[in-house]
Design a protein around this motif. Structure first.
Motif, short mmCIF file in Angstrom:
data_model
loop_
_atom_site.label_atom_id
_atom_site.label_comp_id
_atom_site.label_asym_id
_atom_site.label_seq_id
_atom_site.Cartn_x
_atom_site.Cartn_y
_atom_site.Cartn_z
N TYR A 12 41.45 34.32 28.03
CA TYR A 12 41.87 35.11 29.19
C TYR A 12 43.35 34.84 29.42
O TYR A 12 43.77 33.69 29.54
CB TYR A 12 41.06 34.73 30.44
CG TYR A 12 41.26 35.70 31.58
CD1 TYR A 12 40.31 36.68 31.86
CD2 TYR A 12 42.40 35.63 32.40
CE1 TYR A 12 40.48 37.59 32.89
CE2 TYR A 12 42.59 36.54 33.44
CZ TYR A 12 41.62 37.52 33.67
OH TYR A 12 41.80 38.42 34.70
N VAL A 18 46.47 34.62 31.59
CA VAL A 18 46.91 34.53 32.98
C VAL A 18 48.43 34.75 32.97
O VAL A 18 49.17 33.94 32.41
CB VAL A 18 46.55 33.16 33.57
CG1 VAL A 18 47.19 32.99 34.95
CG2 VAL A 18 45.03 33.01 33.66
N VAL A 50 51.81 35.58 35.20
CA VAL A 50 52.36 35.65 36.55
C VAL A 50 53.77 36.23 36.54
O VAL A 50 54.67 35.64 35.96
CB VAL A 50 52.33 34.26 37.23
CG1 VAL A 50 52.85 34.37 38.67
CG2 VAL A 50 50.91 33.70 37.22
N GLN A 59 53.98 39.41 32.26
CA GLN A 59 52.99 40.44 31.96
C GLN A 59 53.37 41.16 30.67
O GLN A 59 52.54 41.31 29.76
CB GLN A 59 52.92 41.45 33.13
CG GLN A 59 51.90 42.55 32.96
CD GLN A 59 50.48 42.05 33.19
OE1 GLN A 59 50.27 41.11 33.94
NE2 GLN A 59 49.52 42.67 32.53
N ASN A 109 44.83 39.73 31.92
CA ASN A 109 44.74 39.96 33.37
C ASN A 109 45.45 41.27 33.72
O ASN A 109 46.56 41.53 33.28
CB ASN A 109 45.39 38.81 34.14
CG ASN A 109 45.22 39.00 35.64
OD1 ASN A 109 44.13 38.80 36.15
ND2 ASN A 109 46.29 39.41 36.32
N GLY A 129 48.30 39.46 40.77
CA GLY A 129 47.57 38.42 41.47
C GLY A 129 48.24 37.06 41.30
O GLY A 129 48.99 36.83 40.36
N SER A 130 47.95 36.15 42.25
CA SER A 130 48.49 34.79 42.20
C SER A 130 47.81 34.01 41.07
O SER A 130 46.82 34.46 40.51
CB SER A 130 48.19 34.09 43.53
OG SER A 130 46.78 33.97 43.66
N GLN A 155 44.08 34.81 39.58
CA GLN A 155 43.90 35.09 38.15
C GLN A 155 42.94 34.08 37.51
O GLN A 155 42.11 34.44 36.68
CB GLN A 155 45.25 35.10 37.43
CG GLN A 155 46.16 36.26 37.88
CD GLN A 155 47.28 36.52 36.89
OE1 GLN A 155 47.13 36.32 35.69
NE2 GLN A 155 48.42 36.99 37.40
N ARG A 170 39.42 35.00 38.25
CA ARG A 170 38.92 36.04 37.34
C ARG A 170 38.60 35.46 35.96
O ARG A 170 37.61 35.83 35.33
CB ARG A 170 39.95 37.16 37.19
CG ARG A 170 40.10 38.02 38.44
CD ARG A 170 41.05 39.19 38.19
NE ARG A 170 41.58 39.68 39.45
CZ ARG A 170 42.87 39.95 39.69
NH1 ARG A 170 43.78 39.80 38.73
NH2 ARG A 170 43.25 40.39 40.86
N ALA A 171 39.50 34.55 35.51
CA ALA A 171 39.29 33.94 34.19
C ALA A 171 37.95 33.19 34.15
O ALA A 171 37.17 33.34 33.21
CB ALA A 171 40.45 33.01 33.87
N VAL A 218 48.29 30.75 29.60
CA VAL A 218 49.05 30.99 30.83
C VAL A 218 50.54 31.19 30.51
O VAL A 218 51.12 30.41 29.76
CB VAL A 218 48.91 29.79 31.79
CG1 VAL A 218 49.57 30.11 33.14
CG2 VAL A 218 47.44 29.42 31.97
#
Ligand code: HAM
Length: 426
Positions: free
Chosen positions: A333, A335, A337, A342, A364, A368-369, A373, A376-377, A387
Protein backbone atom coordinates in the motif's frame (compact mmCIF):
# COMPACT_ATOMS: atom_id res chain seq x y z
CA UNK A 1 -37.63 9.64 0.42
CA UNK A 2 -37.79 7.47 -2.68
CA UNK A 3 -38.44 3.77 -2.15
CA UNK A 4 -35.24 1.75 -1.99
CA UNK A 5 -34.78 -0.55 -4.94
CA UNK A 6 -33.92 -4.12 -4.05
CA UNK A 7 -32.60 -7.05 -6.06
CA UNK A 8 -35.12 -9.70 -7.06
CA UNK A 9 -35.46 -12.41 -4.42
CA UNK A 10 -33.29 -15.38 -5.30
CA UNK A 11 -30.97 -13.30 -7.47
CA UNK A 12 -27.81 -12.52 -5.55
CA UNK A 13 -25.01 -10.00 -5.70
CA UNK A 14 -21.54 -11.48 -5.51
CA UNK A 15 -19.64 -8.97 -3.39
CA UNK A 16 -15.98 -7.94 -3.60
CA UNK A 17 -15.14 -10.02 -0.52
CA UNK A 18 -16.68 -13.12 -2.10
CA UNK A 19 -15.36 -13.00 -5.63
CA UNK A 20 -11.93 -14.44 -4.77
CA UNK A 21 -13.65 -17.71 -3.80
CA UNK A 22 -15.54 -17.77 -7.08
CA UNK A 23 -12.37 -17.11 -9.03
CA UNK A 24 -10.49 -19.83 -7.19
CA UNK A 25 -13.18 -22.36 -8.06
CA UNK A 26 -13.46 -21.20 -11.66
CA UNK A 27 -9.71 -21.39 -12.15
CA UNK A 28 -9.53 -24.89 -10.69
CA UNK A 29 -12.33 -26.02 -13.00
CA UNK A 30 -10.64 -24.42 -16.00
CA UNK A 31 -7.33 -26.14 -15.18
CA UNK A 32 -8.89 -29.56 -14.72
CA UNK A 33 -11.01 -29.33 -17.89
CA UNK A 34 -7.96 -28.21 -19.79
CA UNK A 35 -6.10 -31.31 -18.58
CA UNK A 36 -8.81 -33.47 -20.13
CA UNK A 37 -8.89 -31.53 -23.40
CA UNK A 38 -12.27 -29.77 -23.04
CA UNK A 39 -12.74 -26.36 -24.69
CA UNK A 40 -14.95 -23.54 -23.48
CA UNK A 41 -18.05 -22.44 -25.36
CA UNK A 42 -20.15 -19.34 -24.66
CA UNK A 43 -23.81 -19.34 -25.59
CA UNK A 44 -26.50 -16.63 -25.33
CA UNK A 45 -28.45 -16.27 -22.09
CA UNK A 46 -31.67 -15.98 -24.11
CA UNK A 47 -33.03 -18.57 -26.55
CA UNK A 48 -36.35 -19.24 -28.22
CA UNK A 49 -38.74 -20.79 -25.72
CA UNK A 50 -39.46 -23.63 -28.15
CA UNK A 51 -35.87 -24.87 -27.75
CA UNK A 52 -36.40 -25.54 -24.05
CA UNK A 53 -39.87 -27.04 -24.55
CA UNK A 54 -38.54 -29.48 -27.12
CA UNK A 55 -35.46 -30.53 -25.17
CA UNK A 56 -36.17 -30.36 -21.44
CA UNK A 57 -39.77 -31.47 -22.07
CA UNK A 58 -43.21 -29.84 -21.95
CA UNK A 59 -44.25 -31.71 -18.82
CA UNK A 60 -41.34 -30.90 -16.53
CA UNK A 61 -41.27 -28.53 -13.57
CA UNK A 62 -38.75 -26.35 -15.38
CA UNK A 63 -40.85 -25.78 -18.50
CA UNK A 64 -44.26 -25.83 -16.83
CA UNK A 65 -43.54 -23.51 -13.93
CA UNK A 66 -40.03 -22.14 -13.74
CA UNK A 67 -39.03 -20.37 -16.95
CA UNK A 68 -38.77 -16.62 -17.33
CA UNK A 69 -40.56 -16.21 -20.65
CA UNK A 70 -41.81 -13.18 -22.57
CA UNK A 71 -42.99 -12.27 -26.01
CA UNK A 72 -40.43 -10.40 -28.05
CA UNK A 73 -41.45 -7.23 -29.81
CA UNK A 74 -42.74 -8.12 -33.28
CA UNK A 75 -42.97 -6.14 -36.50
CA UNK A 76 -45.97 -4.96 -38.58
CA UNK A 77 -45.93 -8.22 -40.46
CA UNK A 78 -45.05 -10.69 -37.76
CA UNK A 79 -45.89 -11.30 -34.14
CA UNK A 80 -42.95 -11.35 -31.73
CA UNK A 81 -41.58 -14.77 -30.78
CA UNK A 82 -41.61 -16.29 -27.32
CA UNK A 83 -38.17 -16.05 -25.73
CA UNK A 84 -36.85 -17.39 -22.43
CA UNK A 85 -33.90 -16.87 -20.13
CA UNK A 86 -31.98 -20.14 -20.21
CA UNK A 87 -32.86 -22.44 -17.29
CA UNK A 88 -29.91 -24.72 -18.12
CA UNK A 89 -27.11 -24.98 -20.68
CA UNK A 90 -27.46 -28.28 -22.52
CA UNK A 91 -30.27 -27.14 -24.83
CA UNK A 92 -28.37 -24.05 -26.00
CA UNK A 93 -25.15 -26.02 -26.36
CA UNK A 94 -26.83 -28.60 -28.60
CA UNK A 95 -28.60 -25.87 -30.58
CA UNK A 96 -25.28 -24.11 -31.17
CA UNK A 97 -23.54 -27.37 -32.02
CA UNK A 98 -26.12 -28.19 -34.70
CA UNK A 99 -26.31 -24.65 -36.06
CA UNK A 100 -22.53 -24.22 -36.29
CA UNK A 101 -21.86 -27.68 -37.70
CA UNK A 102 -19.79 -28.85 -34.73
CA UNK A 103 -21.43 -32.23 -34.31
CA UNK A 104 -21.48 -34.03 -37.67
CA UNK A 105 -19.01 -36.92 -37.97
CA UNK A 106 -16.80 -35.66 -35.19
CA UNK A 107 -16.18 -35.79 -31.50
CA UNK A 108 -16.48 -32.67 -29.38
CA UNK A 109 -15.55 -32.10 -25.77
CA UNK A 110 -16.84 -28.72 -24.57
CA UNK A 111 -17.75 -26.84 -21.42
CA UNK A 112 -19.55 -23.62 -20.50
CA UNK A 113 -20.28 -21.59 -17.44
CA UNK A 114 -22.61 -18.82 -16.43
CA UNK A 115 -25.92 -17.87 -14.90
CA UNK A 116 -29.08 -19.94 -15.37
CA UNK A 117 -32.57 -18.82 -14.42
CA UNK A 118 -35.39 -20.80 -12.81
CA UNK A 119 -38.37 -19.34 -11.05
CA UNK A 120 -38.14 -21.74 -8.10
CA UNK A 121 -38.97 -20.92 -4.49
CA UNK A 122 -35.69 -19.50 -3.16
CA UNK A 123 -34.09 -21.21 -0.16
CA UNK A 124 -30.61 -22.16 0.99
CA UNK A 125 -28.79 -23.58 -2.03
CA UNK A 126 -31.67 -22.82 -4.40
CA UNK A 127 -31.78 -19.54 -6.27
CA UNK A 128 -33.60 -17.98 -9.20
CA UNK A 129 -30.38 -16.87 -10.80
CA UNK A 130 -27.78 -19.51 -10.10
CA UNK A 131 -24.54 -20.46 -11.78
CA UNK A 132 -23.65 -23.68 -13.51
CA UNK A 133 -20.50 -25.06 -14.98
CA UNK A 134 -21.55 -27.59 -17.59
CA UNK A 135 -19.52 -30.13 -19.53
CA UNK A 136 -20.71 -31.98 -22.65
CA UNK A 137 -19.12 -34.63 -24.90
CA UNK A 138 -20.58 -35.38 -28.33
CA UNK A 139 -20.14 -38.23 -30.78
CA UNK A 140 -18.74 -40.83 -28.38
CA UNK A 141 -20.99 -43.78 -27.73
CA UNK A 142 -19.08 -46.04 -25.38
CA UNK A 143 -19.12 -45.98 -21.57
CA UNK A 144 -15.48 -44.82 -21.58
CA UNK A 145 -16.60 -41.22 -22.01
CA UNK A 146 -19.24 -41.51 -19.26
CA UNK A 147 -16.43 -42.74 -17.04
CA UNK A 148 -14.10 -39.91 -18.13
CA UNK A 149 -16.67 -37.32 -17.05
CA UNK A 150 -17.07 -38.93 -13.67
CA UNK A 151 -13.31 -39.25 -13.12
CA UNK A 152 -12.93 -35.61 -14.07
CA UNK A 153 -15.47 -34.54 -11.44
CA UNK A 154 -13.77 -36.70 -8.80
CA UNK A 155 -10.46 -35.01 -9.60
CA UNK A 156 -12.15 -31.64 -9.30
CA UNK A 157 -13.56 -32.36 -5.82
CA UNK A 158 -10.03 -33.20 -4.78
CA UNK A 159 -8.65 -29.96 -6.23
CA UNK A 160 -11.35 -27.96 -4.46
CA UNK A 161 -10.93 -29.80 -1.15
CA UNK A 162 -14.58 -30.87 -1.17
CA UNK A 163 -15.10 -34.05 0.83
CA UNK A 164 -17.96 -36.41 1.56
CA UNK A 165 -19.83 -36.32 -1.75
CA UNK A 166 -21.75 -39.46 -2.73
CA UNK A 167 -22.05 -40.58 -6.34
CA UNK A 168 -25.40 -42.10 -7.36
CA UNK A 169 -25.74 -43.92 -10.66
CA UNK A 170 -28.56 -45.36 -12.70
CA UNK A 171 -29.33 -46.34 -16.28
CA UNK A 172 -32.59 -45.33 -17.95
CA UNK A 173 -32.02 -47.59 -20.98
CA UNK A 174 -32.71 -46.73 -24.60
CA UNK A 175 -35.81 -44.74 -25.46
CA UNK A 176 -37.49 -47.98 -26.61
CA UNK A 177 -36.87 -49.81 -23.36
CA UNK A 178 -37.90 -46.71 -21.47
CA UNK A 179 -41.16 -46.68 -23.43
CA UNK A 180 -41.86 -50.25 -22.32
CA UNK A 181 -41.01 -49.42 -18.74
CA UNK A 182 -43.28 -46.39 -18.96
CA UNK A 183 -46.17 -48.61 -19.92
CA UNK A 184 -45.47 -50.94 -17.00
CA UNK A 185 -45.46 -47.95 -14.68
CA UNK A 186 -48.71 -46.53 -16.07
CA UNK A 187 -50.37 -49.92 -15.55
CA UNK A 188 -48.99 -50.24 -12.06
CA UNK A 189 -49.82 -46.72 -10.85
CA UNK A 190 -53.25 -46.82 -12.51
CA UNK A 191 -54.01 -49.73 -10.18
CA UNK A 192 -53.27 -47.42 -7.23
CA UNK A 193 -54.81 -44.28 -8.63
CA UNK A 194 -56.80 -43.32 -5.52
CA UNK A 195 -53.61 -43.32 -3.43
CA UNK A 196 -51.77 -40.90 -5.75
CA UNK A 197 -51.53 -37.17 -5.01
CA UNK A 198 -52.62 -34.55 -7.55
CA UNK A 199 -49.15 -34.03 -8.97
CA UNK A 200 -48.62 -37.73 -9.54
CA UNK A 201 -52.08 -38.18 -11.10
CA UNK A 202 -51.22 -35.48 -13.56
CA UNK A 203 -47.89 -37.12 -14.32
CA UNK A 204 -49.41 -40.57 -14.77
CA UNK A 205 -50.17 -39.94 -18.41
CA UNK A 206 -47.54 -37.38 -19.28
CA UNK A 207 -44.41 -38.40 -17.40
CA UNK A 208 -44.92 -41.41 -15.11
CA UNK A 209 -41.18 -41.86 -14.42
CA UNK A 210 -41.24 -38.62 -12.49
CA UNK A 211 -43.65 -40.17 -9.98
CA UNK A 212 -40.68 -42.27 -8.82
CA UNK A 213 -38.95 -39.02 -7.93
CA UNK A 214 -41.83 -37.80 -5.72
CA UNK A 215 -40.79 -36.47 -2.31
CA UNK A 216 -44.28 -37.08 -0.85
CA UNK A 217 -43.81 -39.52 2.08
CA UNK A 218 -47.38 -40.79 1.62
CA UNK A 219 -46.32 -42.30 -1.71
CA UNK A 220 -43.13 -43.96 -0.45
CA UNK A 221 -44.64 -47.47 -0.10
CA UNK A 222 -46.35 -47.52 -3.49
CA UNK A 223 -43.20 -46.23 -5.13
CA UNK A 224 -41.03 -48.79 -3.36
CA UNK A 225 -43.21 -51.60 -4.72
CA UNK A 226 -43.32 -50.22 -8.29
CA UNK A 227 -41.74 -52.24 -11.14
CA UNK A 228 -38.00 -51.74 -11.11
CA UNK A 229 -36.23 -49.91 -13.88
CA UNK A 230 -33.05 -52.05 -13.95
CA UNK A 231 -35.17 -55.20 -14.54
CA UNK A 232 -36.67 -53.69 -17.66
CA UNK A 233 -33.42 -52.54 -19.28
CA UNK A 234 -32.50 -53.77 -22.77
CA UNK A 235 -29.37 -55.93 -23.04
CA UNK A 236 -27.22 -53.30 -24.72
CA UNK A 237 -27.96 -50.71 -22.06
CA UNK A 238 -27.22 -53.29 -19.37
CA UNK A 239 -23.84 -54.02 -20.95
CA UNK A 240 -23.08 -50.29 -21.37
CA UNK A 241 -23.89 -49.67 -17.72
CA UNK A 242 -21.91 -52.68 -16.50
CA UNK A 243 -18.87 -51.49 -18.47
CA UNK A 244 -19.13 -48.03 -16.90
CA UNK A 245 -19.30 -49.54 -13.43
CA UNK A 246 -16.26 -51.71 -14.22
CA UNK A 247 -14.15 -48.66 -15.17
CA UNK A 248 -15.20 -46.87 -11.99
CA UNK A 249 -14.42 -49.96 -9.88
CA UNK A 250 -10.99 -50.11 -11.47
CA UNK A 251 -10.35 -46.45 -10.81
CA UNK A 252 -11.41 -46.81 -7.17
CA UNK A 253 -14.43 -44.49 -7.44
CA UNK A 254 -17.17 -45.38 -4.95
CA UNK A 255 -20.77 -45.18 -6.11
CA UNK A 256 -24.26 -46.29 -5.17
CA UNK A 257 -26.76 -47.72 -7.62
CA UNK A 258 -30.03 -45.82 -7.26
CA UNK A 259 -32.77 -47.33 -9.45
CA UNK A 260 -35.06 -44.41 -8.53
CA UNK A 261 -32.74 -41.77 -9.97
CA UNK A 262 -34.67 -40.50 -13.02
CA UNK A 263 -33.69 -36.79 -13.27
CA UNK A 264 -36.03 -33.87 -13.82
CA UNK A 265 -35.31 -33.25 -17.50
CA UNK A 266 -36.72 -35.46 -20.25
CA UNK A 267 -33.76 -35.79 -22.60
CA UNK A 268 -31.84 -38.50 -20.78
CA UNK A 269 -31.26 -42.08 -21.89
CA UNK A 270 -28.96 -44.76 -20.45
CA UNK A 271 -26.48 -43.42 -17.84
CA UNK A 272 -27.66 -40.82 -15.35
CA UNK A 273 -25.69 -39.72 -12.30
CA UNK A 274 -25.70 -37.29 -9.42
CA UNK A 275 -23.10 -36.25 -6.87
CA UNK A 276 -24.90 -35.54 -3.61
CA UNK A 277 -24.08 -33.99 -0.26
CA UNK A 278 -25.65 -34.36 3.20
CA UNK A 279 -24.67 -30.83 4.16
CA UNK A 280 -27.11 -28.63 2.25
CA UNK A 281 -30.48 -29.93 3.41
CA UNK A 282 -33.01 -30.54 0.68
CA UNK A 283 -30.80 -29.11 -2.08
CA UNK A 284 -28.54 -32.13 -2.03
CA UNK A 285 -27.44 -32.40 -5.71
CA UNK A 286 -24.23 -30.55 -6.48
CA UNK A 287 -23.49 -32.08 -9.88
CA UNK A 288 -25.87 -33.94 -12.14
CA UNK A 289 -26.05 -35.28 -15.64
CA UNK A 290 -26.12 -38.24 -17.93
CA UNK A 291 -26.46 -39.45 -21.51
CA UNK A 292 -28.84 -37.84 -23.95
CA UNK A 293 -28.26 -39.85 -27.10
CA UNK A 294 -31.53 -38.78 -28.75
CA UNK A 295 -31.47 -35.03 -28.20
CA UNK A 296 -29.36 -33.85 -31.13
CA UNK A 297 -31.65 -35.60 -33.60
CA UNK A 298 -34.74 -34.46 -31.72
CA UNK A 299 -33.60 -30.86 -32.19
CA UNK A 300 -33.06 -31.31 -35.92
CA UNK A 301 -29.42 -32.44 -36.11
CA UNK A 302 -28.02 -35.69 -37.43
CA UNK A 303 -28.23 -38.50 -34.86
CA UNK A 304 -25.30 -37.99 -32.46
CA UNK A 305 -24.66 -39.57 -29.09
CA UNK A 306 -23.95 -37.23 -26.20
CA UNK A 307 -23.29 -37.18 -22.49
CA UNK A 308 -22.68 -34.40 -20.00
CA UNK A 309 -23.34 -32.88 -16.62
CA UNK A 310 -23.63 -29.55 -14.87
CA UNK A 311 -22.59 -28.51 -11.39
CA UNK A 312 -24.15 -25.84 -9.23
CA UNK A 313 -21.45 -23.32 -8.40
CA UNK A 314 -23.22 -21.82 -5.35
CA UNK A 315 -23.62 -25.31 -3.87
CA UNK A 316 -19.98 -26.21 -4.47
CA UNK A 317 -18.85 -22.94 -2.90
CA UNK A 318 -20.92 -23.70 0.17
CA UNK A 319 -18.95 -26.94 0.55
CA UNK A 320 -15.51 -25.62 -0.31
CA UNK A 321 -13.22 -25.09 2.71
CA UNK A 322 -12.49 -21.48 3.69
CA UNK A 323 -8.75 -21.83 3.35
CA UNK A 324 -9.02 -22.47 -0.34
CA UNK A 325 -9.59 -19.03 -1.69
CA UNK A 326 -7.05 -17.00 -3.54
CA UNK A 327 -5.68 -14.22 -1.36
CA UNK A 328 -6.84 -10.93 -2.87
CA UNK A 329 -5.13 -8.68 -0.34
CA UNK A 330 -2.58 -6.17 -1.63
CA UNK A 331 1.11 -6.81 -1.22
CA UNK A 332 1.93 -3.12 -1.04
CA UNK A 333 0.00 0.00 0.00
CA UNK A 334 1.59 3.30 -1.09
CA UNK A 335 1.19 6.02 1.55
CA UNK A 336 1.86 9.31 -0.27
CA UNK A 337 1.71 12.61 1.58
CA UNK A 338 1.58 15.76 -0.57
CA UNK A 339 1.17 16.37 -4.29
CA UNK A 340 4.81 15.83 -5.22
CA UNK A 341 4.92 12.54 -3.29
CA UNK A 342 1.69 11.48 -4.99
CA UNK A 343 3.16 12.04 -8.46
CA UNK A 344 6.40 10.23 -7.64
CA UNK A 345 4.54 7.41 -5.88
CA UNK A 346 2.37 6.69 -8.89
CA UNK A 347 5.46 6.28 -11.07
CA UNK A 348 7.11 3.99 -8.50
CA UNK A 349 3.96 1.88 -8.26
CA UNK A 350 3.96 1.44 -12.04
CA UNK A 351 7.60 0.33 -11.91
CA UNK A 352 6.81 -2.20 -9.14
CA UNK A 353 3.94 -3.68 -11.17
CA UNK A 354 6.28 -4.07 -14.15
CA UNK A 355 8.96 -5.63 -11.92
CA UNK A 356 6.65 -8.33 -10.53
CA UNK A 357 3.41 -9.13 -12.32
CA UNK A 358 2.12 -10.99 -9.26
CA UNK A 359 2.37 -8.01 -6.91
CA UNK A 360 -0.83 -6.19 -6.06
CA UNK A 361 0.11 -2.55 -5.46
CA UNK A 362 -2.57 -0.24 -4.08
CA UNK A 363 -1.87 3.48 -4.40
CA UNK A 364 -3.56 5.75 -1.86
CA UNK A 365 -6.09 7.92 -3.66
CA UNK A 366 -8.03 10.87 -2.37
CA UNK A 367 -5.19 12.33 -0.27
CA UNK A 368 -5.42 12.35 3.54
CA UNK A 369 -3.09 12.69 6.54
CA UNK A 370 -0.50 10.03 7.46
CA UNK A 371 -2.95 8.70 10.01
CA UNK A 372 -5.85 8.48 7.58
CA UNK A 373 -3.72 6.80 4.93
CA UNK A 374 -2.29 4.24 7.38
CA UNK A 375 -5.81 3.45 8.50
CA UNK A 376 -6.73 2.64 4.88
CA UNK A 377 -3.52 0.64 4.49
CA UNK A 378 -4.38 -1.49 7.55
CA UNK A 379 -7.95 -1.98 6.36
CA UNK A 380 -6.74 -3.17 2.97
CA UNK A 381 -4.82 -6.01 4.62
CA UNK A 382 -1.63 -5.06 2.75
CA UNK A 383 1.58 -6.75 3.88
CA UNK A 384 3.79 -3.69 3.50
CA UNK A 385 3.33 0.09 3.38
CA UNK A 386 5.69 2.09 1.18
CA UNK A 387 5.75 5.66 2.47
CA UNK A 388 6.83 8.83 0.67
CA UNK A 389 6.66 12.28 2.30
CA UNK A 390 8.80 15.37 2.26
CA UNK A 391 12.11 14.01 3.61
CA UNK A 392 11.95 10.91 1.38
CA UNK A 393 11.41 13.17 -1.63
CA UNK A 394 14.49 15.20 -0.73
CA UNK A 395 16.71 12.11 -0.30
CA UNK A 396 15.28 9.99 -3.10
CA UNK A 397 14.37 7.30 -0.57
CA UNK A 398 11.21 5.51 0.60
CA UNK A 399 10.19 4.05 3.95
CA UNK A 400 9.22 0.38 3.90
CA UNK A 401 7.00 -0.52 6.85
CA UNK A 402 5.76 -4.09 7.41
CA UNK A 403 2.11 -3.99 8.49
CA UNK A 404 1.47 -7.59 9.49
CA UNK A 405 4.59 -8.24 11.61
CA UNK A 406 6.51 -6.41 14.36
CA UNK A 407 9.52 -5.92 12.09
CA UNK A 408 11.13 -2.48 12.17
CA UNK A 409 10.54 -0.11 9.33
CA UNK A 410 13.55 0.75 7.15
CA UNK A 411 14.52 3.61 4.88
CA UNK A 412 15.90 2.51 1.51
CA UNK A 413 16.95 4.27 -1.71
CA UNK A 414 14.24 4.19 -4.37
CA UNK A 415 16.62 2.17 -6.56
CA UNK A 416 16.73 -0.59 -3.90
CA UNK A 417 12.97 -0.72 -3.26
CA UNK A 418 12.13 -3.65 -5.55
CA UNK A 419 14.86 -5.83 -4.01
CA UNK A 420 13.80 -4.90 -0.48
CA UNK A 421 10.20 -5.84 -1.30
CA UNK A 422 11.33 -9.14 -2.83
CA UNK A 423 12.84 -10.02 0.55
CA UNK A 424 9.96 -8.67 2.61
CA UNK A 425 7.29 -10.44 0.60
CA UNK A 426 9.13 -13.75 0.13
P1 HAM B 1 -29.92 -30.00 -13.37
O1 HAM B 1 -29.91 -31.20 -12.48
O2 HAM B 1 -31.21 -29.36 -13.62
O3 HAM B 1 -29.27 -30.47 -14.74
O4 HAM B 1 -28.91 -28.93 -12.80
C1 HAM B 1 -27.55 -29.24 -12.56
C2 HAM B 1 -27.07 -28.67 -11.24
O5 HAM B 1 -27.37 -27.29 -11.14
C3 HAM B 1 -27.76 -29.28 -10.02
O6 HAM B 1 -27.13 -30.49 -9.64
C4 HAM B 1 -27.57 -28.20 -8.97
O7 HAM B 1 -26.29 -28.34 -8.37
C5 HAM B 1 -27.60 -26.93 -9.80
N1 HAM B 1 -28.91 -26.25 -9.68
C6 HAM B 1 -30.05 -26.54 -10.34
N2 HAM B 1 -31.03 -25.68 -10.00
C7 HAM B 1 -30.51 -24.83 -9.09
C8 HAM B 1 -31.02 -23.70 -8.36
N3 HAM B 1 -32.28 -23.26 -8.50
N4 HAM B 1 -30.18 -23.05 -7.51
C9 HAM B 1 -28.90 -23.46 -7.36
N5 HAM B 1 -28.37 -24.51 -8.03
C10 HAM B 1 -29.15 -25.19 -8.88
C11 HAM B 1 -29.06 -29.65 -15.81
O8 HAM B 1 -29.21 -28.46 -15.80
C12 HAM B 1 -28.53 -30.37 -17.03
N6 HAM B 1 -28.37 -29.40 -18.11
C13 HAM B 1 -27.21 -31.06 -16.69
C14 HAM B 1 -26.63 -31.77 -17.87
C15 HAM B 1 -25.67 -31.32 -18.71
N7 HAM B 1 -27.02 -32.96 -18.33
C16 HAM B 1 -26.31 -33.26 -19.42
N8 HAM B 1 -25.50 -32.27 -19.66
Amino acid sequence: MAEKLQAIRGMNDILPGESARWQFLEQAVRDVLDQYGYQEMRMPLVEKTALFCRSIGEVTDIVEKEMYTWQDRGSDKKEGELLSLRPEGTAGCVRAGIQQGLLVNQQQRVWYQGPMFRRERPQKGRYRQFHQIGVEAFGIEGPDIDAELILLTARLWQRLGIKGLRLELNSLGTSESRQQYREQLVNYFSGHIDQLDEDSKRRLESNPLRILDSKNPALADIIAAAPSLPDSLDDESKAHFAALCAVLDNAGIDYELNPRLVRGLDYYSRTVFEWKTDQLGAQDAVCSGGRYDGLVEQLGGRSTTAVGFAMGVERLLALMPETNERDAKPHVYMVLVGDAAQAKGVAIAEALRSHQRAWRVLVNAGGGSFKAQFKRADKSGAAVAVVIAESELENDTVVVKPLLTDQEQQTVPVAALADTLEQQLA
